[in-house]
Design an enzyme around this catalytic site. Sequence first.
Site, PDB file in Angstrom:
ATOM      1  CG  HIS A   1      -2.812  -0.755  -3.153  1.00 40.68           C
ATOM      2  ND1 HIS A   1      -3.233   0.498  -2.640  1.00 40.68           N
ATOM      3  CD2 HIS A   1      -3.031  -1.749  -1.817  1.00 40.68           C
ATOM      4  CE1 HIS A   1      -3.672   0.387  -1.253  1.00 40.68           C
ATOM      5  NE2 HIS A   1      -3.372  -0.643  -0.891  1.00 40.68           N
TER       6      HIS A   1
ATOM      7  CG  ASN B   1      -2.865   4.297   1.817  1.00 37.07           C
ATOM      8  OD1 ASN B   1      -3.917   4.456   2.362  1.00 37.07           O
ATOM      9  ND2 ASN B   1      -2.097   3.218   1.826  1.00 37.07           N
TER      10      ASN B   1
ATOM     11  CB  SER C   1      -0.977   0.199   1.154  1.00 41.20           C
ATOM     12  OG  SER C   1      -0.118   0.044   2.329  1.00 41.20           O
TER      13      SER C   1
END
Length: 502
Positions: free
Chosen positions: A142, A192, A121
């Site tokens: 991912h 993220n 990630s």
Amino acid sequence: MKRTFETVGVVGLGTMGAGIAEVFARAGLRVTGVEADENALSRGRGHLESSTGRAVARGRMTSEQQREVLERIAFTTSREDLADADLVVEAIPEIMEFKRDLFADLDRICKPSAVLATNTSSLSVTAIAATTSRPGQVIGMHFFNPAPVMRLVEVIRTVVTEEGLPAEIAELARRLGKTPVVAGDRAGFVVNRLLLGYLNHACHLLQSGLAGRDDIDTAMKLGVGLPMGPFTLLDLIGLDTSYEVCEVLFRESRDRRHAPAPILRELVTAGLLGRKTGRGFFSHAGEGTAPAPEALSKPAISLVGIVGDGPAAASFAAGLDTAGFKAVLAEASDLGPVADADLVIVLSDAPVVELAVRLPRPERLVGLHLVGESVTEVVSTVLTSAEAVTAVCDLVTVLGRTPVRCADRAGLVVNALLYPYLNDAVRMLECGYATAADIDEAMRLGCGYPAGPFEMLDEIGLAKVRDGLRALYAEYRDPAFAPAPLLDQLVTAGVPSIRSAG
């Protein structure tokens, strides 16, 4: 020659890896699931049986389809069984040393044409690829948790990825029923990188005393329309996971906003990791028992002074009149009409202490910023009395809006969190890391946001966001708040929309 992916290996059958294996099997591919030992393999099989069982119970899959899915998956503890796989996806813990060792082993085992993918990630795909003799055939794939449900897949290319491979993996993701977005190999990728910068920034603002935990959560959930506030989301993700991702981001970017906030470090060190430990920013022991709402009471106020111009001030004054309060209007250039008011309310999204010092009783002045249809930021200066803040909060509640208490600082709560997040997205676009459409898609699907950052930018207005960032930079002197050059240039050129600018 275009690759075909018919046999897939998945290494690591924890919750995420088992979900990835299920996704491939549901799409009709043959899957080999690999775990370290028989106990872990048994747990992985259990994850798959439970997940597909829930799908049957909810009517999303028949018992026959469940049987067919499970029959497509072979379980093994031997990596050697991956020798003929067309694609191998790694889903082991986020520890670079473990991943590099695994990929070196897969490079030895797998056929020369096989593609090796990592589900990391946030770690560097390039660093993982460098351990193999086929770095051009190593890519990031991912998935988001839970993999059978979440539609987004981030496809991560490196500087040595073979031409055409990202498009082939993206096509495979679509074959799985997913929506792929292709991005470069930067820490955190798209979701993220943007999400953790925002969440960590919320922690810093909490520590600074700008506003309380519940007020910040309320502002972002009800004011911006996000699925949940930043602290609720941090507890859901896990504070240890969030801390680790921030560390990865900071090591690459050296951006102060990515350095884990001290409060995050303290909670992790204390073992308060969020939902999984029962306590993080919130206590989760008594969830499901909401406190009874307090009865509304009408504040005892004879005269309310409203400072502001334009339709917003007039509309707010009309609302007060309808609710039975006497209001008088004034402009910031002349506070005389409101000098004797019991409360002085300034409608503004900027600091208001400069106006307070011009009143004979500055402790009566409170700032208000209307956010969306339901939230009002209630702003207290260093001179504002607690009684005035309480009275204004009660007044706002009587008018049917939710008050959010905050200090008198640039950006208040919503803009101080939202504008830097939007600025980060512009910087991401500016460096060619991903397209505006892909970034928007990633944040909608990966985080459940009502709109992507560029859709939000276009709705708010590029100039308004640019000017808001300048105000934040002037107050906090953080380079991350300086408007991205691309944003500045588009505003200067009079371009109304980043998405239309291409």
